[in-house]
Design an enzyme around this catalytic site. Structure first.
Site, PDB file in Angstrom:
ATOM      1  CE  LYS A  77     -12.080   8.461 -10.839  1.00 12.18           C
ATOM      2  NZ  LYS A  77     -12.131   8.264  -9.404  1.00 12.18           N
ATOM      3  CB  SER A  84      -8.690   4.950  -9.843  1.00 11.57           C
ATOM      4  OG  SER A  84      -9.694   5.697  -9.229  1.00 11.57           O
ATOM      5  CG  ASP A 128     -12.723   4.516 -10.481  1.00  8.55           C
ATOM      6  OD1 ASP A 128     -11.678   3.976 -10.064  1.00  8.55           O
ATOM      7  OD2 ASP A 128     -13.201   5.530  -9.970  1.00  8.55           O
ATOM      8  NE  ARG A 148      -7.753   0.991  -5.621  1.00 17.19           N
ATOM      9  CZ  ARG A 148      -7.592   2.255  -6.027  1.00 17.19           C
ATOM     10  NH1 ARG A 148      -8.429   2.773  -6.917  1.00 17.19           N
ATOM     11  NH2 ARG A 148      -6.615   2.988  -5.584  1.00 17.19           N
ATOM     12  CG  HIS A 204      -7.851  14.578 -10.374  1.00 11.44           C
ATOM     13  ND1 HIS A 204      -9.198  14.433 -10.135  1.00 11.44           N
ATOM     14  CD2 HIS A 204      -7.232  13.688  -9.580  1.00 11.44           C
ATOM     15  CE1 HIS A 204      -9.390  13.482  -9.243  1.00 11.44           C
ATOM     16  NE2 HIS A 204      -8.206  13.007  -8.887  1.00 11.44           N
TER      17      HIS A 204
HETATM   18  N1  URA Z   1      -8.761   9.361  -6.271  1.00 12.56           N
HETATM   19  C1  URA Z   1      -9.329   8.538  -7.194  1.00 12.56           C
HETATM   20  O1  URA Z   1     -10.194   8.930  -7.958  1.00 12.56           O
HETATM   21  N2  URA Z   1      -8.883   7.261  -7.253  1.00 12.56           N
HETATM   22  C2  URA Z   1      -7.929   6.770  -6.441  1.00 12.56           C
HETATM   23  O2  URA Z   1      -7.583   5.610  -6.562  1.00 12.56           O
HETATM   24  C3  URA Z   1      -7.350   7.641  -5.478  1.00 12.56           C
HETATM   25  C4  URA Z   1      -7.780   8.936  -5.409  1.00 12.56           C
END
Ligand code: URA
Length: 436
Positions: free
Chosen positions: A187, A183, A161, A168, A82
């Site tokens: 995931k 966050s 999220d 946010r 990621h």
């Molecule tokens: N990417 C995400 O999935 N969440 C964040 O808070 C920042 C970047």
């Protein structure tokens, strides 16, 4: 429990208990807590931070707000990568088939363009017909057949999220290490990966601008992921100039094909091989990064990675023949070229300005409801450190219409800087933190 007491507790810098965090997360997901109270708590977290225990609790509570991908019955090892977001970052498109060719399964759940940074889903959807809304059965089928599948977050995966991120985004509470950690990790754990490699981007084109900020995020991702039983590697990488030579949506698919054919730009391939090597080590199929890199190079050299990518395009509904036909010509008719204003050396291409200009052009979105365009973006002829003659072409710029080009032009011009002597090339990999 009263929300205002929990907000006050965080505002004064105290650690919240798991029940208090559960009260906030479940209350927000169910709609019982109003957005103004959740926003106040998020802002308090931005100023006061969270302890490692709070971050781990929040991550787990968010994960439990929805379903987890069921990968039972498919042989692993399941490893994903990621990136925290950059400009020209098409690494995932090359990396997933490359490491799948080396024996890993890559359950890749990706995102869309965010702020000035690009999104893997938007790039993939620029391939005519390609679908990124796979159901579990289709996701599993791709994982079994090609060893990887690329999809978007479904409504049932980490709904907390989805809601918190949207809030946010509009309340100035994105840039917080614990909130970003929870966050991203919630995931990634939900998609079923056993091991994760994080590419933590650092520099003017990243969300984390300084090495200290990037290190804090990498440390937090590694520590929290480890606490959740995952094998984790954090790689801090430079995001000063855009990665590779092409930035856009289909333009990045084109450059990914170049990489898969063994003709990718040096910076992009160096990063892809390094992240791939760590994925193989994290998945237990390579002893060390040198062995991992050799396996990745072989997967590209033999054409195995390219074959898997083409099979994935067809499986996910993409028209592979049309994709190949469009290669090199899928360009908006609205364009301009930028030429060197002087002779010397190209000293800078500021990734942040290119990213923002990209949003004007139609690569990304200003508002979540905006469309993105497949045939817009940048083709660079030069990288930082290249010699340039006065008037030589630096890049071609493609936009969705005339006004978008007019808005982007001053930013693109301002992104370029020149020097009288060759500037030192910046290393792409800055730091590696392993918790394997
Ligand atoms: N990417 C995400 O999935 N969440 C964040 O808070 C920042 C970047």
């Amino acid at each position: 429990m009263r929300a205002v007491d929990v907000i006050l507790k965080k505002r004064s810098g105290q650690e919240l208990g798991r029940e208090e965090l559960a009260f906030l997360v479940s209350g927000y997901v169910s709609g019982e807590l109003p957005e103004y109270q959740v926003s106040a708590w998020l802002m308090a977290v931005c100023f006061r931070g969270m302890t490692a225990r709070e971050t781990a609790d929040l991550t787990e509570l968010m994960l439990r707000s929805g379903d987890v991908m069921n990968l039972a019955g498919i042989a692993g090892p399941f490893v994903d990568k990621h990136s925290t977001g950059g400009v020209g970052d098409k690494v995932s498109l090359v990396l997933a088939p490359m490491v799948a060719a080396c024996g890993l399964r890559v359950p890749m759940m990706s995102g869309r363009a965010l702020g000035h940074t690009g999104g893997t889903l938007d790039k993939l959807e620029s391939i005519p017909g390609y679908r990124t809304d796979l159901d579990e059965a289709a996701f599993r089928a791709g994982l079994e057949a090609e060893g990887f599948a690329m999809t978007g977050q479904t409504a049932r995966i980490v709904p907390a999220d989805k809601k918190l991120y949207a809030l946010r985004d509009v309340t100035g509470t994105v840039e917080s290490v614990p909130l970003i950690t929870a966050s991203i990790l919630s995931k990634k754990v939900a998609e079923g990966a056993e091991a994760l490699v994080f590419d933590v981007k650092c520099g003017p084109g990243a969300f984390m601008k300084t090495r200290e900020e990037a290190r804090a995020l990498a440390d937090s991702l590694v520590r929290t992921g480890k606490a959740m039983g995952k094998r984790i590697v954090g790689v801090i990488t430079d995001m000063t100039e855009p990665l590779g030579l092409k930035s856009g949506n289909f333009l990045e698919v084109e450059e990914s094909l170049d990489c898969l054919e063994g003709r990718g730009p040096a910076d992009l391939m160096e990063l892809t091989y390094r992240l791939g090597a760590w994925m193989l080590v994290a998945g237990g199929v390579a002893e060390g990064v040198a062995e991992g890199e050799a396996a990745c190079r072989a997967a590209i050299g033999s054409g195995a990675a390219l074959r898997l990518f083409m099979a994935n395009v067809r499986r996910q509904g993409g028209d592979a023949e049309k994709m190949l036909k469009l290669r090199g010509s899928y360009r908006s008719k609205h364009s301009f070229e930028l030429r060197a204003s002087r002779a010397g050396w190209l000293a800078g291409i500021e990734a942040y300005k290119i990213g923002v200009a990209g949003v004007y052009l139609g690569v990304g979105r200003d508002k979540t409801t905006d469309p993105v365009y497949p045939d817009v973006g940048f083709v660079f002829d030069k990288k930082v450190g290249d010699p340039v003659a006065a008037g030589e072409r630096i890049c071609a710029v493609y936009g969705k219409d005339g006004p978008s080009l007019a808005a982007a032009r001053p930013l693109v011009e301002a992104s370029l800087s020149y020097a009288d002597s060759r500037p030192e090339r910046r290393p792409i990999v800055l730091e590696e933190i392993s918790a394997l």
